[in-house]
Design a protein around this motif. Sequence first.
Motif, mmCIF file in Angstrom:
data_model
loop_
_atom_site.group_PDB
_atom_site.id
_atom_site.type_symbol
_atom_site.label_atom_id
_atom_site.label_comp_id
_atom_site.label_asym_id
_atom_site.label_seq_id
_atom_site.Cartn_x
_atom_site.Cartn_y
_atom_site.Cartn_z
ATOM 1 N N MET A 10 6.002 4.401 -43.709
ATOM 2 C CA MET A 10 7.116 4.850 -42.670
ATOM 3 C C MET A 10 6.829 4.359 -41.322
ATOM 4 O O MET A 10 5.598 3.716 -41.105
ATOM 5 N N PRO A 11 7.657 3.986 -40.501
ATOM 6 C CA PRO A 11 7.767 3.155 -39.254
ATOM 7 C C PRO A 11 6.999 3.780 -38.303
ATOM 8 O O PRO A 11 6.585 5.122 -38.174
ATOM 9 N N GLY A 12 6.874 3.031 -37.265
ATOM 10 C CA GLY A 12 6.077 3.703 -35.916
ATOM 11 C C GLY A 12 7.309 4.108 -34.873
ATOM 12 O O GLY A 12 8.492 4.350 -35.343
ATOM 13 N N PRO A 13 6.814 4.466 -33.912
ATOM 14 C CA PRO A 13 7.881 5.371 -32.927
ATOM 15 C C PRO A 13 8.816 4.478 -32.326
ATOM 16 O O PRO A 13 8.470 3.355 -32.337
ATOM 17 N N ARG A 14 9.767 4.956 -31.751
ATOM 18 C CA ARG A 14 10.747 4.322 -30.941
ATOM 19 C C ARG A 14 11.001 5.120 -29.881
ATOM 20 O O ARG A 14 11.241 6.414 -29.680
ATOM 21 N N THR A 15 11.317 4.343 -28.828
ATOM 22 C CA THR A 15 11.766 4.963 -27.495
ATOM 23 C C THR A 15 13.223 4.414 -27.282
ATOM 24 O O THR A 15 13.616 3.519 -27.302
ATOM 25 N N GLY B 247 10.978 18.273 -36.560
ATOM 26 C CA GLY B 247 11.845 18.463 -37.427
ATOM 27 C C GLY B 247 11.783 17.708 -38.800
ATOM 28 O O GLY B 247 10.794 16.631 -38.803
ATOM 29 N N VAL B 248 12.517 17.771 -39.866
ATOM 30 C CA VAL B 248 12.753 17.062 -40.979
ATOM 31 C C VAL B 248 13.911 16.457 -41.500
ATOM 32 O O VAL B 248 15.026 17.188 -41.225
ATOM 33 N N TYR C 230 10.077 14.351 -38.341
ATOM 34 C CA TYR C 230 10.221 13.759 -37.076
ATOM 35 C C TYR C 230 9.886 14.644 -35.890
ATOM 36 O O TYR C 230 9.574 15.827 -36.088
ATOM 37 N N LYS C 231 9.351 13.976 -34.821
ATOM 38 C CA LYS C 231 9.021 14.622 -33.595
ATOM 39 C C LYS C 231 9.720 13.967 -32.533
ATOM 40 O O LYS C 231 9.787 12.657 -32.327
ATOM 41 N N LEU C 232 10.690 14.753 -31.883
ATOM 42 C CA LEU C 232 11.238 14.057 -30.835
ATOM 43 C C LEU C 232 10.482 14.488 -29.356
ATOM 44 O O LEU C 232 10.436 15.741 -28.965
ATOM 45 N N ILE C 233 10.310 13.495 -28.609
ATOM 46 C CA ILE C 233 9.738 13.751 -27.407
ATOM 47 C C ILE C 233 10.742 13.708 -26.226
ATOM 48 O O ILE C 233 11.373 12.453 -26.026
ATOM 49 N N THR C 234 11.293 14.894 -25.791
ATOM 50 C CA THR C 234 12.397 14.893 -24.668
ATOM 51 C C THR C 234 11.970 14.648 -23.424
ATOM 52 O O THR C 234 10.968 14.823 -23.143
ATOM 53 N N ILE D 165 8.157 9.383 -36.384
ATOM 54 C CA ILE D 165 8.154 9.552 -37.870
ATOM 55 C C ILE D 165 7.024 10.392 -37.905
ATOM 56 O O ILE D 165 5.974 9.231 -38.088
ATOM 57 N N ILE D 166 6.615 11.182 -38.164
ATOM 58 C CA ILE D 166 5.247 12.059 -38.456
ATOM 59 C C ILE D 166 4.843 12.494 -39.807
ATOM 60 O O ILE D 166 3.912 12.969 -40.217
ATOM 61 N N GLY D 167 6.022 12.120 -40.670
ATOM 62 C CA GLY D 167 5.794 12.492 -42.084
ATOM 63 C C GLY D 167 7.054 12.310 -42.820
ATOM 64 O O GLY D 167 8.150 11.742 -42.466
ATOM 65 N N ALA D 168 7.089 12.587 -44.091
ATOM 66 C CA ALA D 168 8.215 12.310 -44.865
ATOM 67 C C ALA D 168 8.221 13.252 -46.341
ATOM 68 O O ALA D 168 6.979 13.480 -46.608
ATOM 69 N N ALA D 169 9.295 13.524 -47.006
ATOM 70 C CA ALA D 169 9.192 14.321 -48.021
ATOM 71 C C ALA D 169 10.169 13.793 -49.052
ATOM 72 O O ALA D 169 11.137 13.057 -48.759
#
Length: 397
Positions: free
Chosen positions: A89-94, A5-6, A188-192, A112-116
């Motif tokens: 942009m930052p790294g991933p968070r768990t 998502g964004v 963003y990408k959310l790994i659920t 965070i896989i990107g930004a606009a």
Amino acid sequence: MAIAGVLALAGAGHAHASDIYISAEFKPDLHDPNQREFVNTTPWSGVCNGGHQQSCIDNEWWSIDMKVRGTKRGDRSADYGRGSFFIGMPGPRTLTAVSEDGTQSHPLDLRIIGAAMRLNDLEQDGGPNPASTGAPRGCRAGLSNGGSFNYSVMRMFIRRDGGEGRADCALHWLEDNNLTIMTLDLVYKLITPAPLSMRSGVYHATTTYTVGGTGDGADFDLGDNVELDDRTVTVHLTLTVQHAFRLDLPPGSDRAVLAPRGGWTQWSDHGIVPPSLERELPFSVSSSGQFGISLQCEHPRTDGRCAIRNVTRDAPDVPLDIRVTLPGFRDATSGTAAVGVPLTTTMTPPVLTADSVIINRPSKLHFAVNGDSVKDMLSHAGSHYRGDVTVIFDASP
């Protein structure tokens, strides 16, 4: 499972922090056993809530307006530097998603896989195209308004590392002018978690990011000459799990008449006491998640078993052994297959689960009087034994 998502950092207001909300739900359809993932239910906003929406849909991006605003001044240096259209942009968070009752928790990853970002020259005192139109450095181009000549620049940067670490992305140059930050969108990408392993309920998680410029040490770094009104963004994540559950019982399932296996011939013709009096009641179960099973008795015994009672004459109650078999299911704690699971009123109700959505799985309840109790019953010939037994299936254990 991954949800992309964004998140948009933009808008009005003078608060020094903003809150944004991401939501996803799992509501399986028992007619579609292949549905095993969360669906993103986050409302559209930001750059995706407009002419770029179809591109966002095609790429599974959602944008959220995060109400962070400010200004950015470029330096016109053609060096892909911090004075250009720049986003770090930052790294991933768990994170840990916790159920509302506090009894269940599951990890999930936010990447965070990107930004606009959209910058506008509101006074139109600079060039109509305030940034370079070439490819960015440090990432690949997603969305763009390059060449629009409307005194604005909008780019969506997509990271090549999938959000595995920190990343800096920039255009070749940004003009030496004071530009207003209209939107700042986080892709963003959310790994659920696997929803089949989760109990029905609502789960929450939160995390906070900082936004700033050079020297601020912020999670989202917009480079040199940045002034912001809002510098922290709290992300609130909500996962809703509503498992499907259905029992199908054939007609007559409200009554179980006990009899020897193979009939009464051995007893009536030869006087041989059968080892048991029993009955199996078939049913089918459909489930996408965990469920519990418990027992209630009209005539409970101290050992947890139900009893049936002689309603014709005075005689001791007879214990009833009850077992359930549900092929394809297993105990959620021990992993033991749900075959011949004994049911008593004193047990901890077993919670059963499966590795997939189960549709119309044939199952059975087995009722039996065993051993010497059969002999005791037959010593009261002509009597009737009765007792109500309630087996409870709890779809929200």
